[in-house]
Design an enzyme around this catalytic site. Structure first.
Site, PDB file in Angstrom:
ATOM      1  N   PHE A  42       6.791   2.235  -4.295  1.00 58.03           N
ATOM      2  CA  PHE A  42       8.172   2.501  -3.895  1.00 58.03           C
ATOM      3  C   PHE A  42       8.662   3.906  -4.252  1.00 58.03           C
ATOM      4  O   PHE A  42       9.728   4.314  -3.802  1.00 58.03           O
ATOM      5  CB  PHE A  42       9.144   1.460  -4.477  1.00 58.03           C
ATOM      6  CG  PHE A  42       8.932   0.071  -3.939  1.00 58.03           C
ATOM      7  CD1 PHE A  42       9.404  -0.274  -2.676  1.00 58.03           C
ATOM      8  CD2 PHE A  42       8.242  -0.872  -4.671  1.00 58.03           C
ATOM      9  CE1 PHE A  42       9.197  -1.550  -2.169  1.00 58.03           C
ATOM     10  CE2 PHE A  42       8.036  -2.154  -4.172  1.00 58.03           C
ATOM     11  CZ  PHE A  42       8.516  -2.502  -2.916  1.00 58.03           C
ATOM     12  N   TYR A  93       2.892   4.815   0.749  1.00 59.87           N
ATOM     13  CA  TYR A  93       3.498   5.435   1.912  1.00 59.87           C
ATOM     14  C   TYR A  93       2.435   6.262   2.630  1.00 59.87           C
ATOM     15  O   TYR A  93       1.579   6.882   1.988  1.00 59.87           O
ATOM     16  CB  TYR A  93       4.663   6.338   1.502  1.00 59.87           C
ATOM     17  CG  TYR A  93       5.807   5.614   0.823  1.00 59.87           C
ATOM     18  CD1 TYR A  93       6.497   4.596   1.467  1.00 59.87           C
ATOM     19  CD2 TYR A  93       6.212   5.964  -0.472  1.00 59.87           C
ATOM     20  CE1 TYR A  93       7.561   3.947   0.856  1.00 59.87           C
ATOM     21  CE2 TYR A  93       7.282   5.318  -1.088  1.00 59.87           C
ATOM     22  CZ  TYR A  93       7.949   4.304  -0.420  1.00 59.87           C
ATOM     23  OH  TYR A  93       9.001   3.670  -1.028  1.00 59.87           O
ATOM     24  N   HIS A 132      11.664  -8.724   0.746  1.00 55.37           N
ATOM     25  CA  HIS A 132      11.319  -7.307   0.599  1.00 55.37           C
ATOM     26  C   HIS A 132      12.565  -6.455   0.848  1.00 55.37           C
ATOM     27  O   HIS A 132      13.412  -6.807   1.682  1.00 55.37           O
ATOM     28  CB  HIS A 132      10.219  -6.939   1.590  1.00 55.37           C
ATOM     29  CG  HIS A 132       9.538  -5.656   1.289  1.00 55.37           C
ATOM     30  ND1 HIS A 132      10.037  -4.426   1.698  1.00 55.37           N
ATOM     31  CD2 HIS A 132       8.400  -5.387   0.598  1.00 55.37           C
ATOM     32  CE1 HIS A 132       9.223  -3.474   1.285  1.00 55.37           C
ATOM     33  NE2 HIS A 132       8.224  -4.020   0.610  1.00 55.37           N
ATOM     34  N   ASP A 161       0.856  -1.191   0.000  1.00 59.45           N
ATOM     35  CA  ASP A 161       0.000   0.000   0.000  1.00 59.45           C
ATOM     36  C   ASP A 161       0.887   1.234   0.000  1.00 59.45           C
ATOM     37  O   ASP A 161       2.106   1.140   0.193  1.00 59.45           O
ATOM     38  CB  ASP A 161      -1.005   0.001   1.157  1.00 59.45           C
ATOM     39  CG  ASP A 161      -0.366   0.084   2.535  1.00 59.45           C
ATOM     40  OD1 ASP A 161       0.853  -0.213   2.660  1.00 59.45           O
ATOM     41  OD2 ASP A 161      -1.079   0.431   3.493  1.00 59.45           O
TER      42      ASP A 161
END
Length: 226
Positions: free
Chosen positions: A77, A66, A187, A64
């Protein structure tokens, strides 16, 4: 979810008629009226606007947006230029530098230039309340995202799917097209990356090598010297 984005238009037209989409649209209307929600609503579908379906070469799945002020811009990202880079993006840059032997500009986390080259920077949940990660974990988003992945899986040309972390890797079951390349890693967040499985995976060079083997222009990942 009203939208007309290049050749995503037919996809959105079909989704907008479905009951889940109507319920999700109602939920989002209430959320944006009653809370501070990121990204700004005009940027919710930024990934689809910047990367038309027929131009997708690479898919990078985020969870989801920031959730702090000024960060979310509708691309997984990515943060606008001038916003300090989140640690996950710093680790992405470090791996990219090591993999390709290039220097990245850590003053800019804006990945729009990736999206414009065919990198679909897609979060599963397209919105979030300020300061509340996963606050928009709505079943409508989950249905929508599954349909997006299934549409990409059916694409009649090779696509690279970069599945970073257990959440993204959970969508591997939808990727059944043997023409595509699936690359998996932990991740890039420090909590996961520092335990191993992120650095040294060389996903960026592997992606470009795959694209070149299929007569497709590779991605210019470096954000300096452009």
């Amino acid at each position: 979810m009203n939208s007309t984005f290049s050749d995503w238009e037919a996809f959105f037209k079909g989704e907008n008629r479905q009951e889940y989409s109507i319920a999700l649209h109602r939920f989002l209307n209430d959320e944006y009226q009653q809370h501070i929600v990121y990204p700004p609503r005009p940027l919710m579908f930024n990934a689809f606007k910047k990367t038309p379906l027929g131009q997708v070469k690479v898919v990078i799945i985020g969870q989801d947006p920031y959730h702090e002020p000024g960060q979310a811009m509708g691309l997984s990202f990515s943060v606008p230029a001038g916003i300090p880079l989140p640690m996950s993006l710093i680790n992405i840059y470090k791996e990219l530098e090591s993999d390709l032997g290039v220097a990245m500009d850590y003053q800019s986390g804006d990945l729009t230039f990736w999206a414009e080259q065919g990198v679909l920077l897609l979060n599963a949940y397209l919105s979030v309340r300020k300061g509340e990660p996963l606050s928009h974990r709505h079943p409508g988003y989950e249905t929508f995202f599954e349909h997006v992945i299934q549409t990409l899986n059916a694409a009649p040309r090779p696509i690279v799917f970069l599945l970073w972390g257990s959440f993204a890797r959970g969508y591997k079951k939808y990727l059944t097209n043997p023409d595509h390349l699936i690359l998996e890693a932990v991740h890039p967040s420090p909590l996961a990356a520092n335990r191993g499985g992120w650095f040294g995976q060389r996903h960026f060079s592997k992606t470009n090598a795959f694209l070149e083997r299929h007569d497709t222009m590779p991605i210019r990942w470096q954000n300096t010297g452009r």
